[in-house]
Each structure stands twice: as C-alpha cells, then as structure tokens.
Motif scaffolding. Structure first.
Motif: not given
Length: 356
Positions: A87-103
C-alpha cells in the motif's frame, strides 16, 4: 538499473563564464536497494574482506550496550517495506503494528562494557574501476568504509569512520561470517544494503566559495528570475515531477531556479566534487601535512527533496512521491550530510569529517 542525471535547467557557464574556473567532476553513486556481490561496489556490503584479516572494531570508550538491536532495526525496515509495497500509504496491519511496538530501544546488551571493542559496520565498498573520481594510494583499487554505529566520538559526539584501502586482486579467501555489533545507537546509523550505479557529472563550487563579485552577480540574476515569475510557485506545490518539469520548462525562466539547489552541487551519495557549506558556512579542512584536503566521499540522507527535484534521475521521475524512494540507504548522520575529506598529496594521511 542505470540512473541518468537530467541536463541542468540552465547552462550556468553561458550565463557566467567565470564559473568555468569553478568546475569539477564528481561521481553520483545512486545507491538503490539490492543484493550486491563481494566483488562489486556497494553500500553495506558484502565486502571483499580476507578471512585471515581481523575485522575492524571500535575501541573508544562509550556506552555500547544501550540502543537498538541491530536485528530489530532490520526487522522494522522489513515490515515497513512490505507495508509500502502493499500500500503506497504504508498502512500497517494489526499484526505489523504489534510487531513494531515490540521493537524498542533499551539496555539490550548489559554484558558489553564501555571499554569492550565492538565490530564496526560495513558502510561502503568502492572500486576504482567503477568510480573514476576515486583517487587512492598508488596501486590500490578498492576503498572500504566502516563506521561505529554510535554517535559518541570526540568532543562533538559524532560518528567515527575508518577507511581501508586495499588491492582487490590480493584477496583470495573471502570472509563469509562477518562480525556485527549487537546494539546500535540509532537506527539511522545502519545503512541498508544497496547496489550502486555510479555516474559522473559536472558540478560547480559552493556559492560561498566563489569570488565576492561572482556571488553578488548570481544573487542579482536569481532575483531577476524571481521577478520574471509573477505567479511563481515552489517545487513542492506540484503533484509530480512531470508537472514540475512541464511548468519549469528548460530555460532560466523556470520557477524557483537557484544556483545552490539546481546548478552547483548534486544531492545524494557521491565521490569527489565540491562540499556544500549551507549550514555552517565555509570551513578550512587542512591535513596534518598542511595540504588543503578534498572531499573523498559524501554521505547524504536523501537523493532528492522538494528543493532539488531537478537532480532526480530520469529513470526515477515516476517515483518521486513513492514512500522511501529518495532515502534508499536509510542513513542519517549528523544533520543529514557527512563528508569524508582526505589529503590530495597522500590519501593515507588521517582523514577528517565534516557534518552539515
């Protein structure tokens, strides 16, 4: 893919013939994400490094256990890149947001003391066969650039850079298991692996280094261009490069044309050429031997922005507004621009760094 810099909007030497004395060649490196081989020029390797030779390390005393895990930096970039591709807007899935929050940054390696050596990051590998403006010691055809991933060196708390010149033909047994630091100070100190498409271009000296008379003439010329544009708009008001190009035309009447942004020094990573002093003003860079040092390598956080659209490679015109297209290496050092200066008389003399 080949990258081609468009012709300059104006032949500035036709307007100011004196600039012929302030001209030189440089090589734009045009890094783009890819998978280079050890015997190719690249950003971030893999390097043509002998298996029997110790990998460079940082021995300076500073915190080396607090920051971002190197593996986390790469995982975050993988997730964001996948989202941008989807997605050119860079919309994240819920799983991706959770993964990023752990980093999250933190004290990830308490066992690594301030005095303990840590491996340097492979930053750039440059072969003279690819880069005509790369001038090293006689008989050496390969420059390897390393840096510590912590901006914690010297009184100015900057990054530390190590240069290694070598004869590539002498490397027969290549190191396969490259040591890397566990933790890095900032994510922007970690370069993404990129292939290079070196391209020689003509550039002109930074405006503040020109004669006072020439500086004043250029200023008057730029003001006349602005006066001629009754309804001038800046580059950022256009939705695409094609719209900018159509509105700008190919002559001195184009909107917001300036010597500094369009006619002197190109943005992006490059070898040789001139140094821009747009934040600090010109500063002397003198070698320990007394020689005036010259820029060897420029490391830039981006290859274009809204003020430098005229330098966008022809092949990238359709990608100007794609997320991340202009920041292929992910590197942001100092205030975004780092130059490595070396001695023209002896490239093995200690180099100097400058940040803008």
């Amino acid at each position: 893919m080949t990258r081609t810099t468009p012709e300059r909007p104006v032949d500035i030497e036709e307007v100011f013939p004196e600039l012929g004395g302030y001209r030189c060649m440089s090589t734009r490196l045009h890094p783009r994400k890819g998978s280079p081989k050890p015997d190719e020029s690249s950003v971030a390797g893999p390097f043509l490094w002998p298996s029997a030779e110790p990998w460079p390390v940082c021995t300076a005393s500073h915190d080396k256990g607090t920051g971002h895990r190197l593996t986390d930096v790469r995982e975050e970039r993988r997730i964001l890149n996948a989202a941008w591709q989807r997605d050119p807007r860079g919309e994240l899935s819920e799983a991706e947001r959770e993964a990023l929050s752990a980093l999250q940054p933190g004290l990830h390696a308490p066992e690594i003391g301030a005095e303990e050596p840590i491996p340097l990051l492979a930053a750039a590998q440059l072969f003279t066969r690819d880069i005509p403006d790369l001038n090293g010691p006689e008989g050496f055809d390969l420059l390897q650039v390393f840096w510590c991933p912590f901006e914690a060196h010297g009184p100015d708390r900057t990054i530390d850079v190590v240069l290694k010149w070598r004869r590539s033909h002498a490397v027969t047994d290549i190191l396969s298991d490259v040591p890397e630091p566990v933790v890095v100070g900032r994510q922007e100190c970690v370069p993404m692996t990129c292939v290079l498409d070196p391209e020689q271009v003509v550039e002109h000296e930074y405006v503040g280094m020109l004669s006072q008379e020439l500086q004043e003439s250029i200023e008057v010329w730029e003001e006349e261009l602005l006066d001629a544009e009754d309804d001038s708009e800046d580059f950022g008001s256009y939705d695409s490069y094609e719209e900018y190009e159509a509105a700008a035309g190919d002559g001195p009447e184009q909107s917001e044309l300036t010597y500094q942004h369009d006619l002197s020094i190109p943005p992006g990573w490059k070898v040789g050429g001139f140094a821009s002093w747009h934040l600090t003003g010109p500063a002397p860079m003198t070698c320990s031997c007394g020689a005036a040092m010259r820029p060897l390598l420029t490391v830039h956080d981006r290859e274009w922005d809204n003020g430098t659209l005229s330098w966008v490679p022809i092949e990238d015109r359709g990608r100007v507004h794609i997320m991340g297209a202009n920041v292929p290496t992910g590197v942001y050092l100092g205030r975004g621009l780092m130059r490595v200066f070396t001695c023209p008389d002896d490239p093995t003399h200690p180099h100097r760094l400058s940040f803008q």
